[in-house]
Design a protein around this motif. Structure first.
Motif, PDB file in Angstrom:
ATOM      1  N   ARG A  49       4.467  19.932   2.495  1.00  0.00           N
ATOM      2  CA  ARG A  49       3.067  19.820   2.899  1.00  0.00           C
ATOM      3  C   ARG A  49       2.747  20.857   3.961  1.00  0.00           C
ATOM      4  N   TYR A  50       1.700  21.625   3.703  1.00  0.00           N
ATOM      5  CA  TYR A  50       1.287  22.686   4.626  1.00  0.00           C
ATOM      6  C   TYR A  50       0.366  22.121   5.703  1.00  0.00           C
ATOM      7  N   THR A  51       0.214  22.883   6.785  1.00  0.00           N
ATOM      8  CA  THR A  51      -0.779  22.536   7.795  1.00  0.00           C
ATOM      9  C   THR A  51      -2.157  22.978   7.310  1.00  0.00           C
ATOM     10  N   PRO A  99      -3.453  29.603   6.991  1.00  0.00           N
ATOM     11  CA  PRO A  99      -3.317  29.895   5.563  1.00  0.00           C
ATOM     12  C   PRO A  99      -1.866  29.677   5.116  1.00  0.00           C
ATOM     13  N   ALA A 100      -1.685  29.191   3.896  1.00  0.00           N
ATOM     14  CA  ALA A 100      -0.329  28.936   3.393  1.00  0.00           C
ATOM     15  C   ALA A 100       0.519  30.203   3.441  1.00  0.00           C
ATOM     16  N   GLU A 120       7.821  20.193   6.345  1.00  0.00           N
ATOM     17  CA  GLU A 120       6.622  19.370   6.182  1.00  0.00           C
ATOM     18  C   GLU A 120       5.764  19.400   7.448  1.00  0.00           C
ATOM     19  N   PHE A 121       4.460  19.407   7.260  1.00  0.00           N
ATOM     20  CA  PHE A 121       3.552  19.249   8.401  1.00  0.00           C
ATOM     21  C   PHE A 121       3.014  17.817   8.502  1.00  0.00           C
ATOM     22  N   ASP A 143       4.593  18.673  13.852  1.00  0.00           N
ATOM     23  CA  ASP A 143       3.566  17.680  14.183  1.00  0.00           C
ATOM     24  C   ASP A 143       2.193  18.241  13.821  1.00  0.00           C
ATOM     25  N   GLU A 144       1.558  17.656  12.815  1.00  0.00           N
ATOM     26  CA  GLU A 144       0.256  18.172  12.377  1.00  0.00           C
ATOM     27  C   GLU A 144      -0.842  17.884  13.408  1.00  0.00           C
ATOM     28  N   ASP A 145      -0.553  17.045  14.401  1.00  0.00           N
ATOM     29  CA  ASP A 145      -1.528  16.824  15.480  1.00  0.00           C
ATOM     30  C   ASP A 145      -1.615  18.009  16.440  1.00  0.00           C
ATOM     31  N   GLU A 146      -0.673  18.932  16.358  1.00  0.00           N
ATOM     32  CA  GLU A 146      -0.820  20.166  17.145  1.00  0.00           C
ATOM     33  C   GLU A 146      -1.808  21.063  16.414  1.00  0.00           C
TER      34      GLU A 146
END
Ligand SMILES: [Ca+2]
Ligand SMILES: [Ca+2]
Ligand SMILES: [Zn+2]
Ligand SMILES: [Zn+2]
Length: 246
Positions: free
Chosen positions: A106-108, A112-113, A148-149, A181-184
């Motif tokens: 899973r990307y952030t 961009p990927a 993973e993000f 951490d996707e919260d960053e």
């Protein structure tokens, strides 16, 4: 050490004592194995002795008290992997093969990927250059190293700042996986240091632990370095001890 100490005085003035106490317990629980109740029934090690372990790791005065230098280190964004490992069940600390597959699950949504792909490739390349390890891009959800993000394990992240990422020792399943951490907010401005940070997490995925040496890429707190894409001589030595020379 110098990097954290510089901001110590500024930081401590802003902190409320109550928030501080829970941060401090949480920090020692998460990174130094502090437990309020010891499940084995042995005499539990006191909070202040765990605090001394932490102060020793970061080269601070081992006062056993929460002084401003110690607090400043605790408030520095860092990797989620513990600094002491003797209390964590370890799956074993090396891969038994030199060719590993990796895949981004899973990307952030922040970048961009293609930017994420090139960051990850350059971070892995730092290790490949100095070891017999080779990394092959895969699109499978069962690659050795899944990046993973978002994540669904039992080690939750903590919102913005604090813990930025974590990674698992080599092994089956979640072993070798790296979670950010996707919260960053992963911004383009972060890029100059981002491959170093990703390389730190991949170091864990290859079996390396945290280093007390601030020059090492495996130092636990996040900071901007003067040079990028460079391993320290300690990092090279440690990866060679596990996998042999290039
Ligand atoms: Ca894995
Ligand atoms: Ca966080
Ligand atoms: Zn780490
Ligand atoms: Zn995770």
């Amino acid at each position: 050490m110098g990097l954290s100490l510089g901001i110590a005085c500024a930081v401590v003035l802003l902190v409320l004592p109550l928030i501080t106490f829970s941060l401090f317990q949480k920090y020692l629980r998460r990174f130094y194995g502090f437990q309020e109740v010891d499940p084995a029934g042995r005499r539990k090690r006191s909070l202040s002795s765990k605090l001394k372990d932490m102060q020793s790791f970061f080269g601070l005065n081992q006062t056993g008290n929460l002084d401003s230098y110690t607090l400043a280190v605790m408030q520095t964004p860092r990797c989620g992997v513990p600094d002491v490992h003797d209390y964590v069940h370890s799956q074993g600390n090396r891969w038994t093969k030199n060719v590993l597959t990796y895949s981004v699950g899973r990307y952030t949504s922040d970048l961009p990927a293609s930017t994420v792909d090139s960051l990850i490739a350059s971070a892995l390349d730092m290790w490949a250059k100095v070891s017999p390890l080779r990394f092959i891009r895969s699109f499978s959800q069962q690659a050795d190293i899944m990046v993973e993000f978002e994540h669904g394990d039992s080690f939750p992240f903590d919102g913005p700042k604090g813990t930025l990422a974590h990674a698992f020792d080599p092994g089956e399943g979640i072993g070798g996986d790296v979670h950010f951490d996707e919260d960053e907010l992963w911004t383009a401005g972060f890029n100059s240091s981002a491959s170093d940070f990703a390389a730190h997490e991949f170091g864990h995925a290859l079996g390396l632990r945290h280093s007390q040496n601030p020059e090492s890429l495996m130092y636990p707190t996040y900071r901007a370095r003067k040079t990028h894409n460079l391993l320290s001589s300690e990092d090279i030595m440690n990866i060679n001890v596990i996998y042999g020379m290039h």
